[in-house]
Structures are given as structure tokens and as C-alpha cells.
Design a protein around this motif. Structure first.
Motif, PDB file in Angstrom:
ATOM      1  N   HIS A 187      -8.079 -41.902  57.485  1.00 50.12           N
ATOM      2  CA  HIS A 187      -9.537 -41.801  57.700  1.00 50.12           C
ATOM      3  C   HIS A 187      -9.998 -42.817  58.744  1.00 50.12           C
ATOM      4  O   HIS A 187     -10.855 -42.539  59.564  1.00 50.12           O
ATOM      5  N   GLU A 223     -11.064 -32.466  50.441  1.00 53.62           N
ATOM      6  CA  GLU A 223     -12.518 -32.490  50.670  1.00 53.62           C
ATOM      7  C   GLU A 223     -12.907 -33.724  51.501  1.00 53.62           C
ATOM      8  O   GLU A 223     -13.634 -33.628  52.480  1.00 53.62           O
ATOM      9  N   GLU A 224     -12.367 -34.879  51.106  1.00 53.14           N
ATOM     10  CA  GLU A 224     -12.684 -36.119  51.846  1.00 53.14           C
ATOM     11  C   GLU A 224     -12.169 -36.049  53.278  1.00 53.14           C
ATOM     12  O   GLU A 224     -12.863 -36.417  54.225  1.00 53.14           O
ATOM     13  N   SER A 227     -14.283 -33.697  55.348  1.00 50.83           N
ATOM     14  CA  SER A 227     -15.611 -34.291  55.595  1.00 50.83           C
ATOM     15  C   SER A 227     -15.514 -35.367  56.673  1.00 50.83           C
ATOM     16  O   SER A 227     -16.378 -35.472  57.539  1.00 50.83           O
ATOM     17  N   GLU A 228     -14.468 -36.184  56.615  1.00 51.00           N
ATOM     18  CA  GLU A 228     -14.278 -37.225  57.651  1.00 51.00           C
ATOM     19  C   GLU A 228     -14.148 -36.573  59.031  1.00 51.00           C
ATOM     20  O   GLU A 228     -14.723 -37.050  60.006  1.00 51.00           O
ATOM     21  N   GLU A 230     -15.302 -33.650  60.010  1.00 49.17           N
ATOM     22  CA  GLU A 230     -16.607 -33.096  60.416  1.00 49.17           C
ATOM     23  C   GLU A 230     -17.559 -34.177  60.930  1.00 49.17           C
ATOM     24  O   GLU A 230     -18.276 -33.966  61.901  1.00 49.17           O
ATOM     25  N   LYS A 231     -17.499 -35.347  60.245  1.00 46.99           N
ATOM     26  CA  LYS A 231     -18.413 -36.425  60.660  1.00 46.99           C
ATOM     27  C   LYS A 231     -17.975 -37.030  61.988  1.00 46.99           C
ATOM     28  O   LYS A 231     -18.787 -37.421  62.814  1.00 46.99           O
ATOM     29  N   HIS A 262     -15.224 -25.688  54.465  1.00 45.79           N
ATOM     30  CA  HIS A 262     -15.257 -26.540  55.661  1.00 45.79           C
ATOM     31  C   HIS A 262     -14.869 -25.779  56.924  1.00 45.79           C
ATOM     32  O   HIS A 262     -14.544 -26.390  57.940  1.00 45.79           O
TER      33      HIS A 262
END
Ligand code: SF4
Length: 470
Positions: A187, A223-224, A227-228, A230-231, A262
Motif C-alpha cells: 500500500h 477490498e483494501e 481501494s488504495e 482507486e485512491k 471495484h
């Protein structure tokens, strides 16, 4: 036993790769000028004496210096006479023959002229020339040249539930705490490269999460991760988002729903074979039924493109076994079917079982590949990318087939080597592309995931200096 002498040559390795297509390593000793230098002469003499102890005598084949490809032609022709073999890829020993086609088209002006050179200069057979030209045409129809701002983004998850017999990838069977620690480091790399890409105006054309087996992560880790991503990156112009869900035994409803939510629209579910006896033999911890269930789940969740990898030349498989696997994939309507040829690489467990296995499989693999080409062509699939590797049965190829409109963009780009690849995670090899100079600069991460976590700051700095300095 042959003693093959290359006079006037100091680097023998490219020629050795061609000789290995004809002869097994135990059948010859290759000597070039460097081996006879004062520094290396004693070691070379020892190799020759040791080999003679096992076999009574050598037959000597001597080749004199000339231009590289002409010397390879000479080697090809003489070894063909000697062994009765006519390898289909001629004198070409590289990984990317379609890239060669593109270069020839640029130099010579047309695909017809490129095909002529492949036949008469590179000594490819007609069947391989047709396969290459078909693949090249599909690639040209699917993709334009990438702009300098578009990159391929690769994210590596180096974990799998068990290790397959033939595996030579970065694949670890690790405890949950170790996997979680790795994800936190990853991440950090995602956030860092995301910032750099924004600053330098780069954005992903495609995202490919590979491994290992990314779906060996839990649903919440996936999921995490997504999301990372995408951000961190501008995904507004993305054309493809792939996740290797390779092992059917790692696929669950929860994980598929996370992927779908996602925007992942391409996944791989890889049976390798539909023969349960083979799956057990090669150390896959799933059954053919498990694959069918995973495939049905992915369909129900609504993933648009499903790729299935299958392998020609697995231990103890017959042509009928392979045909059954192929027919099942076609019957399921997988959008992509990638037909791999078994390779016995140094990092695989199979090499300890039988070092010469891929030589023994040459005949049957040739038949399997011919069958796949015929059946897939009839079913409306077109070859869209291909590559070769060392130590492949029959020195043949891996071919990705796709139904029209579902071709894997990242796969084509990685083989073309015309786009910058930003690769994250253990084992990720980024490539900075400089098209004007026809040059790629590799920026590798370390492959051991524990060392990756320890040395993450070094790798971020390496990326800053070599990938984002423009
Ligand atoms: S699933 Fe792929 S990466 Fe994992 S062990 Fe098997 S071959 Fe290796």
C-alpha cells in the motif's frame, strides 16, 4: 557426443540456445574462443575430460566466425541434417517473435515482405509464419500506439496456497501475519507511485494484479488493495482491469463481489487441465469440479471477460486428455483461452524429477498445439499474443486466444515492449520506455517478499530516479 567449436566467437550463449533446440545438454560440449583463453583453458579441458569418461568419443563440429544470424543459419542447417529435426521457429531464440514481425514491417514496408524474410532468412516454417501474421494483424486492429502518458500498472501478490510442480514464479506459502505485513508495504508503494504519477502526468491504461495468486488474499485485503489503487491513480481513462484469480480454490463469492464492485472486468481462472489425476500430480489443490464452480460463480457475479489458462504437455497426459480440457473451455464460452506449453525451468520442482522432461514431450506438445489452433479457430477465437520461453517442450510457444473484442491489452503491451510499465510489489520489474531511442530501462524490485518489505525505501528511491525523473 558432440564437441561443437565456434571459432572467432567469444560469447556463445545465444548460439547455445539454438543448439539446445536440437540437442540435449548431455549430448554436446560447446566451446568458443573465450573457453580456450589462458584464463579458462584448464576448466574447459576438465569439462572435456569429464565428458569423455562417460562417453567414448566426440564427433567434432566446427563453425567459423561470420555475422550472427548467418552463423545461426549455418548451425541450424548442419544440426538439421545431423538430427533430422527442423525446428519450426528457425534460428529465432528470443521471447517475442511478434515484436520481430513489427520491426520487419517497419524496415521492409509490408507484412508480406516481413513474412518472406521470416521464411528465407530466419527459417521459420509456414505454419509459424501464419500464426505470427495472424497475431500481428489482430494486435494492429485492437491497439494503437500508446501515448507517452499511458502506462501499464502491474501489482504483484506473491502468495499461493501450494506450490505447483512446474512453478518458477514468485510464489510463497506464508502465514496470515506475513501476508498482512506485505500488504501494508505494498500500500505504501501504491501511494508513493500514485503521487509520482500525478506529478509527472502519467496515468494507467491498464491495471494487472498478478502473482502468485492475488485471490489468495482475504476479501477484506482485496477490498483494501483495490481501494488504495482507486485512491492513488487516475483511473478515469483505464481500458482494462485484470485480476489473476488463477487458483480456483481461492475464489469465493465475497472476493468476486469485491472485484466486481471495484470495476475489475477481466479475471483469469486457470484449470491448467480438467484431468483430476493430473491436477493431483502437479500439486494443484483444486479439482476440475472446483474449477467449474468457480467459473460459474464468476459468470453469475457478471465479470465480463474470463481467461482460462491451460497447459499442453503436462505429465502423463494424452492428446485425448488435452482435447477434453480444451473442449470444456470452449463449451464454457471463456472469452480468452491461453494455451501454454509446459516449460521445465530451473526454479521449478519438476526439474528435480526429470531434467529432460520437456525434450521427451516435444512430439505430443506439437500435436496438442496444432489441435488447439484448429479447435479454437473453428470456435471463433483468434490468436492475439504469443511468447516463447526457455526450456519449453519442443521449443514451441504460449499463445493467447480471444474472442473478438476481448483481447487482453496488458498482455499485448508487455510483449510489444513499447509502453512504460510501473510494476509494484515483490518481483515487479518496471520498465521505462524511451520509444525515440527504441530503448527500455528495467527498474526491478527484489523478488523475495521479506527483503522487499525491509528495503522498500530503497526501491521507492530507485523508481523515483529511473521511472519518474522525466
Ligand atoms: S498458481 Fe501459479 S504462481 Fe502459484 S504456485 Fe502455481 S504456477 Fe506458481
Amino acid at each position: 557426443m558432440y564437441k561443437i567449436i565456434l571459432n572467432g566467437i567469444t560469447n556463445k550463449y545465444e548460439y547455445d540456445a539454438l543448439i539446445k533446440v536440437f540437442l540435449q545438454p548431455e549430448e554436446y560440449v560447446l566451446i568458443c574462443d573465450e573457453d580456450l583463453s589462458a584464463e579458462n583453458a584448464a576448466e574447459t579441458k576438465k569439462v572435456l575430460v569429464d565428458s569423455v569418461e562417460e562417453t567414448p568419443e566426440y564427433e567434432t563440429l566446427s563453425f567459423n566466425y561470420r555475422e550472427k544470424n548467418e552463423l545461426k543459419q549455418d548451425i541450424y542447417r548442419r544440426l538439421s541434417v545431423l538430427t533430422g529435426l527442423q525446428p519450426e521457429w528457425g534460428i529465432h531464440t528470443g521471447v517475442r517473435p511478434v515484436k520481430l514481425v513489427g520491426e520487419l514491417v517497419q524496415q521492409l514496408g509490408s507484412l508480406e515482405q516481413a513474412a518472406d524474410k521470416l521464411k528465407h532468412f530466419y527459417l521459420f516454417n509456414d505454419e509459424k509464419i501464419k500464426l505470427l501474421c495472424d497475431t500481428y494483424r489482430v494486435q494492429q486492429s485492437v491497439l494503437k500506439k500508446p501515448t507517452p502518458e499511458e502506462v501499464g500498472l502491474y501489482v504483484g501478490i506473491p502468495f499461493c496456497p501450494t506450490r505447483c510442480l512446474y512453478c518458477s514464479f514468485t510464489s510463497n506459502q506464508s502465514k496470515p501475519e506475513a501476508i498482512q505485513a506485505y500488504m501494508e508495504a505494498l500500500h505504501r508503494e501504491i501511494r508513493h507511485t500514485g503521487e509520482k504519477m500525478h506529478q509527472t502526468g502519467l496515468f494507467p491504461e491498464s491495471v494487472y494484479i498478478g502473482g502468485g495468486t492475488p485471490t489468495s488474499l482475504t476479501a477484506s485485503q482485496l477490498e483494501e488493495l483495490l481501494s488504495e489503487i482507486e485512491k492513488a491513480y487516475d483511473l478515469s481513462r483505464i481500458r482494462e482491469f485484470t485480476v489473476e484469480a488463477g487458483r480456483p480454490d481461492t475464489i469465493t463469492w465475497d472476493k468476486l463481489h469485491v472485484l466486481k464492485a471495484h470495476g475489475v472486468e477481466r479475471i483469469s481462472i486457470n484449470p491448467q487441465t480438467m484431468q483430476d489425476k493430473t491436477l493431483e500430480l502437479i500439486g494443484r489443490s483444486h479439482s476440475s469440479q472446483g474449477f467449474l464452480e468457480a467459473f460459474a460463480m464468476a459468470r453469475e457475479v457478471g465479470i465480463q471477460v474470463i481467461n482460462t489458462d491451460i497447459i499442453a504437455g503436462l505429465p502423463e497426459e494424452t492428446l485425448a486428455d488435452f482435447a477434453n480440457t480444451l473442449d470444456t473451455m470452449i463449451g464454457l464460452g471463456a472469452e480468452n483461452i491461453t494455451v501454454h506449453t509446459l516449460a521445465v525451468k530451473r526454479a521449478s520442482r519438476l526439474i528435480d524429477v526429470d531434467r529432460a522432461f520437456h525434450y521427451k514431450q516435444a512430439r505430443i506438445v506439437k500435436d496438442m498445439l496444432a489441435l488447439s489452433k484448429e479447435k479454437l479457430g473453428q470456435a471463433g477465437y483468434r490468436p492475439y499474443y504469443l511468447y516463447r520461453q526457455k526450456h519449453m517442450a519442443g521449443s514451441l510457444e504460449n499463445v493467447g486466444y480471444a474472442k473478438e473484442g476481448s483481447e487482453g491489452i496488458y498482455n499485448i503491451r508487455i510483449m510489444e515492449e513499447g509502453q512504460t510499465i510501473v510494476a509494484l510489489g515483490a518481483g515487479g520489474i518496471s520498465k521505462a520506455c524511451y520509444p525515440a531511442e527504441n530503448r527500455l530501462e528495467r527498474v526491478p524490485n527484489v523478488s523475495n517478499f521479506e527483503i522487499y518489505m525491509d528495503r522498500l525505501e530503497d526501491m521507492l528511491q530507485r523508481k523515483d530516479e529511473n521511472l519518474f525523473r522525466r
